[in-house]
Design a protein around this motif. Sequence first.
Motif, PDB file in Angstrom:
ATOM      1  N   GLU A  72       0.831  -1.204   0.000  1.00 24.57           N
ATOM      2  CA  GLU A  72       0.000   0.000   0.000  1.00 24.57           C
ATOM      3  C   GLU A  72       0.866   1.255   0.000  1.00 24.57           C
ATOM      4  O   GLU A  72       0.568   2.227  -0.699  1.00 24.57           O
ATOM      5  CB  GLU A  72      -0.917   0.015   1.214  1.00 24.57           C
ATOM      6  N   CYS A  73       1.937   1.242   0.779  1.00 23.83           N
ATOM      7  CA  CYS A  73       2.801   2.419   0.875  1.00 23.83           C
ATOM      8  C   CYS A  73       3.562   2.671  -0.422  1.00 23.83           C
ATOM      9  O   CYS A  73       3.710   3.819  -0.851  1.00 23.83           O
ATOM     10  CB  CYS A  73       3.765   2.269   2.043  1.00 23.83           C
ATOM     11  N   TRP A  76       1.065   4.158  -2.798  1.00 33.60           N
ATOM     12  CA  TRP A  76       0.807   5.558  -2.440  1.00 33.60           C
ATOM     13  C   TRP A  76       1.958   6.440  -2.913  1.00 33.60           C
ATOM     14  O   TRP A  76       1.744   7.491  -3.514  1.00 33.60           O
ATOM     15  CB  TRP A  76       0.641   5.690  -0.924  1.00 33.60           C
ATOM     16  N   ARG A  80       1.782   9.401  -5.720  1.00 40.90           N
ATOM     17  CA  ARG A  80       2.161  10.754  -5.310  1.00 40.90           C
ATOM     18  C   ARG A  80       3.291  11.282  -6.183  1.00 40.90           C
ATOM     19  O   ARG A  80       3.284  12.433  -6.614  1.00 40.90           O
ATOM     20  CB  ARG A  80       2.578  10.741  -3.847  1.00 40.90           C
TER      21      ARG A  80
END
Length: 88
Positions: A72-73, A76, A80
């Motif tokens: 998930e990170c 993300w 971004r």
Amino acid sequence: MNSGIEAEPDIQTPLRQLRGWIVDRRELAEIFGVKPQTIGEWQRKGLPAVREPDPDPRAPRDRRRWLFNTAECIGWHACRSAQRARFW
């Protein structure tokens, strides 16, 4: 690092279906090659994280730690970075 990730996921698998490792802030910082303080800054900008539940309800809140799913990170961070990129 606690759980495994598929060695070679199917290229068609959506990111949300990938399983990542569950890590703490220090481990995530090592993965990204940044300081743990940077992870805190990213959290304030929306990095997905969860508070580890404490089995003792009398435990102070500051004794709980943040946990992160690496898949998930990474997703993300990639989104971004893509949003911040400028194409001329």
